[in-house]
Design a protein around this motif. Structure first.
Motif, PDB file in Angstrom:
ATOM      1  N   LYS A 189       0.834  -1.207   0.000  1.00 29.24           N
ATOM      2  CA  LYS A 189       0.000   0.000   0.000  1.00 29.24           C
ATOM      3  C   LYS A 189       0.869   1.259   0.000  1.00 29.24           C
ATOM      4  O   LYS A 189       0.530   2.257  -0.648  1.00 29.24           O
ATOM      5  N   LEU A 190       2.000   1.219   0.733  1.00 31.40           N
ATOM      6  CA  LEU A 190       2.890   2.366   0.783  1.00 31.40           C
ATOM      7  C   LEU A 190       3.484   2.658  -0.593  1.00 31.40           C
ATOM      8  O   LEU A 190       3.582   3.824  -1.010  1.00 31.40           O
ATOM      9  N   ALA A 191       3.869   1.618  -1.315  1.00 31.51           N
ATOM     10  CA  ALA A 191       4.410   1.810  -2.666  1.00 31.51           C
ATOM     11  C   ALA A 191       3.372   2.434  -3.587  1.00 31.51           C
ATOM     12  O   ALA A 191       3.698   3.265  -4.443  1.00 31.51           O
ATOM     13  N   ASN A 192       2.108   2.055  -3.413  1.00 29.21           N
ATOM     14  CA  ASN A 192       1.043   2.647  -4.226  1.00 29.21           C
ATOM     15  C   ASN A 192       0.826   4.108  -3.860  1.00 29.21           C
ATOM     16  O   ASN A 192       0.503   4.929  -4.722  1.00 29.21           O
ATOM     17  N   GLU A 226      -5.523  -5.304  -4.835  1.00 34.07           N
ATOM     18  CA  GLU A 226      -5.940  -3.895  -4.862  1.00 34.07           C
ATOM     19  C   GLU A 226      -4.843  -2.964  -5.367  1.00 34.07           C
ATOM     20  O   GLU A 226      -5.089  -1.770  -5.569  1.00 34.07           O
ATOM     21  N   SER A 227      -3.633  -3.466  -5.571  1.00 32.87           N
ATOM     22  CA  SER A 227      -2.522  -2.618  -6.011  1.00 32.87           C
ATOM     23  C   SER A 227      -2.754  -2.094  -7.421  1.00 32.87           C
ATOM     24  O   SER A 227      -3.125  -2.836  -8.332  1.00 32.87           O
ATOM     25  N   ARG A 228      -2.529  -0.793  -7.590  1.00 34.51           N
ATOM     26  CA  ARG A 228      -2.625  -0.190  -8.922  1.00 34.51           C
ATOM     27  C   ARG A 228      -1.330  -0.382  -9.706  1.00 34.51           C
ATOM     28  O   ARG A 228      -1.310  -0.178 -10.914  1.00 34.51           O
ATOM     29  N   ILE A 229      -0.252  -0.759  -9.000  1.00 31.69           N
ATOM     30  CA  ILE A 229       1.030  -1.035  -9.650  1.00 31.69           C
ATOM     31  C   ILE A 229       1.096  -2.527  -9.953  1.00 31.69           C
ATOM     32  O   ILE A 229       0.814  -3.344  -9.076  1.00 31.69           O
ATOM     33  N   PRO A 230       1.464  -2.931 -11.156  1.00 31.19           N
ATOM     34  CA  PRO A 230       1.572  -4.363 -11.466  1.00 31.19           C
ATOM     35  C   PRO A 230       2.571  -5.039 -10.530  1.00 31.19           C
ATOM     36  O   PRO A 230       3.618  -4.464 -10.196  1.00 31.19           O
ATOM     37  N   ILE A 231       2.241  -6.251 -10.091  1.00 31.64           N
ATOM     38  CA  ILE A 231       3.065  -6.972  -9.122  1.00 31.64           C
ATOM     39  C   ILE A 231       3.503  -8.309  -9.704  1.00 31.64           C
ATOM     40  O   ILE A 231       2.691  -9.067 -10.262  1.00 31.64           O
ATOM     41  N   ILE A 232       4.804  -8.594  -9.549  1.00 35.55           N
ATOM     42  CA  ILE A 232       5.370  -9.903  -9.896  1.00 35.55           C
ATOM     43  C   ILE A 232       5.636 -10.631  -8.591  1.00 35.55           C
ATOM     44  O   ILE A 232       6.354 -10.133  -7.726  1.00 35.55           O
ATOM     45  N   SER A 233       5.047 -11.821  -8.434  1.00 36.89           N
ATOM     46  CA  SER A 233       5.255 -12.625  -7.232  1.00 36.89           C
ATOM     47  C   SER A 233       6.471 -13.515  -7.435  1.00 36.89           C
ATOM     48  O   SER A 233       6.580 -14.227  -8.430  1.00 36.89           O
ATOM     49  N   ALA A 234       7.386 -13.478  -6.470  1.00 31.94           N
ATOM     50  CA  ALA A 234       8.619 -14.275  -6.560  1.00 31.94           C
ATOM     51  C   ALA A 234       8.897 -14.889  -5.198  1.00 31.94           C
ATOM     52  O   ALA A 234       9.723 -14.399  -4.430  1.00 31.94           O
ATOM     53  N   VAL A 235       8.184 -15.961  -4.878  1.00 28.75           N
ATOM     54  CA  VAL A 235       8.256 -16.575  -3.551  1.00 28.75           C
ATOM     55  C   VAL A 235       8.892 -17.950  -3.663  1.00 28.75           C
ATOM     56  O   VAL A 235       8.359 -18.837  -4.354  1.00 28.75           O
ATOM     57  N   GLY A 236      10.022 -18.146  -3.002  1.00 33.87           N
ATOM     58  CA  GLY A 236      10.640 -19.462  -2.908  1.00 33.87           C
ATOM     59  C   GLY A 236      11.259 -19.939  -4.203  1.00 33.87           C
ATOM     60  O   GLY A 236      11.727 -19.160  -5.031  1.00 33.87           O
ATOM     61  N   HIS A 237      11.211 -21.265  -4.361  1.00 39.44           N
ATOM     62  CA  HIS A 237      11.767 -21.898  -5.548  1.00 39.44           C
ATOM     63  C   HIS A 237      10.652 -22.186  -6.541  1.00 39.44           C
ATOM     64  O   HIS A 237       9.480 -21.910  -6.287  1.00 39.44           O
TER      65      HIS A 237
END
Length: 450
Positions: A189-192, A226-237
């Motif tokens: 939310k802060l980044a948005n 809810e993020s207006r900025i596109p998000i790439i998920s990079a969790v684990g392997h």
């Protein structure tokens, strides 16, 4: 036996409860069974029945213990429960008070994972229609991860190597343990709010399901959605899958892969530019060669070799058109000259002096007509006035009095009937030549019809 020897229900129940409290075998018991009649109260308490093929027991898990569950108890679920057996004094029944609960056969975290996944999927948080495209040439890449792990190092190294033009904005984030999920959601939310990043990489390195569990929390899933900025998920392997992977706009198998998906490779871009330049040069060279050959062919063609033959018909047509135009101009000038002659004659006919003369004649004629009409109208009005004078003279009361008539007044009012007077009344009688006062001495009224 006296009445005082009888126990009250309350006393008996308390006695039984003390027996339960004193029995160590009823404390910290471990029971396996199937959940039935599960009711999660608004207060947070969970009421249910634990049963097997032969028996059943009422059970309760209070809110303090229920909030620690990593899954939602459901009807028909086989569970392992640790708790105490005691008496519920109000109903006089014994029941199991659960302290912990675990699903049978699979871990509680896995059950919670599937439950949340199913719930969010029904809401549409995984719907591809809501996925935002990743910008092709981002100016700023936001990274939400721990600042001490290998993930941040791999991401920054990859971005600087592939696309050093991009600025990296790091949001130090807890990715494991208590408060990690809330911290991840807060930083998204802060980044948005800052609105400085074109794309966000949210993730961490590998670990157990417990280590990665913060990315399976509902608060993180909703913050990503809810993020207006596109998000790439990079969790684990690559083999690790979290709820965040399903909600994110793009899933990367590793943090390094996320950095590769977030920015282009400038070396590849240079190669593509060089290849495009070479291809464009070849296309333009071929096109120029083709157009040059066409020009040479046209120059050597028969029409261009003798160009006067091309425009000769147009020259002849132009000369013919000029002759027709001259004839048309002559006809037009003759017509206009005739119209001007007619206009001069009309001007002479309707000169100002002639116009004044005509208007004076018309004025004299109208004056004569007006005089005639006025004489005729005055004669009619004079005749009407004489007739009215004769009528008024005939109706004049004085004229009637000349014939012997008189008018009688009583109290300044005209007496029209004898019944208006009484004997002794004083009346005034108007004659043509004067006024006479008289006293009424006798009244004789005439009967109607006489």
């Amino acid at each position: 036996m006296s009445a005082s020897s009888y126990l009250t229900v309350k006393a008996l129940t308390k006695y039984i409860k003390r027996k339960f409290d004193a029995d160590p075998h009823l404390r910290d018991v471990y029971v396996k069974g199937e959940l039935s009649n599960v009711k999660i109260h608004s207060s947070g308490h969970i009421y249910f029945t634990l049963k097997d093929d032969a028996s059943r027991i009422q059970a309760t898990m209070f809110r303090t213990q229920a909030t620690k569950l990593s899954f939602k108890p459901e009807e028909g679920m086989m569970v392992y429960i640790r708790g105490d057996v005691n008496v519920y004094e109000t109903s006089g029944s014994y029941q199991l008070y659960a302290q912990t609960m675990e699903p049978d056969g699979i871990g509680g975290l896995f059950v919670a994972f599937n439950q949340l996944k199913e719930s969010l999927q029904k809401e549409g948080l995984f719907n591809p229609n809501f996925k935002q495209p990743i910008p092709q040439f981002p100016k700023t890449v936001g990274v939400l991860t721990a600042t001490t792990g290998a993930a941040i190092r791999d991401i920054c190294t990859t971005i600087n190597r592939r696309y050093p033009q991009a600025e990296i904005q790091i949001y130090p984030t807890l990715v494991q343990g208590t408060g990690a999920a809330a911290n991840i959601a807060k930083n998204i939310k802060l980044a948005n709010v800052h609105a400085q990043c074109d794309v966000l990489i949210v993730g961490r390195g590998g670990g157990s399901i417990e280590d990665l569990w913060a990315f399976n929390e509902e608060i993180v899933a909703r913050a990503i959605f809810e993020s207006r900025i596109p998000i790439i998920s990079a969790v684990g392997h690559e083999t690790d899958t979290t709820i965040a992977d399903f909600v994110a706009d793009l899933r990367a198998p590793t943090p390094t892969a996320a950095a590769e998906l977030a920015v282009p490779n400038q070396q590849e871009l240079f190669q593509r530019i060089l290849a495009s330049q070479t291809s464009l040069h070849q296309i333009m060279t071929a096109q120029l060669r083709f157009e040059r050959n066409r020009l040479t062919k046209y120059k050597q063609s028969y029409p261009l070799a003798t160009p006067e033959r091309l425009y000769r018909p147009f020259t002849e047509r132009l000369a013919q058109t000029e002759m027709q135009l001259q004839q048309a101009v002559q006809v037009y000038m003759m017509k206009r000259r005739s119209e001007l002659d007619k206009l001069a004659a009309n001007i002479k006919l309707y000169s100002p002096a002639q116009t004044i003369r005509l208007h004076q004649q018309k004025r004299t004629q109208l004056q004569n007509q007006l005089t005639s009409v006025m004489h005729h109208h005055l004669a009619q009005e004079k005749a009407r006035l004489v007739a009215n004078i004769r009528t008024l003279a005939a109706l004049n009361p004085l004229t009637m009095m000349e014939k012997g008539f008189s008018v009688t007044y009583h109290n300044e009012s005209i007496v029209k009937q004898a019944s208006q007077l009484t004997t002794g009344d004083t009346v005034q009688i108007r004659y043509q030549d004067g006024l006479v006062s008289a006293t009424v001495t006798n009244i004789e009224l005439q009967q109607k019809g006489e």
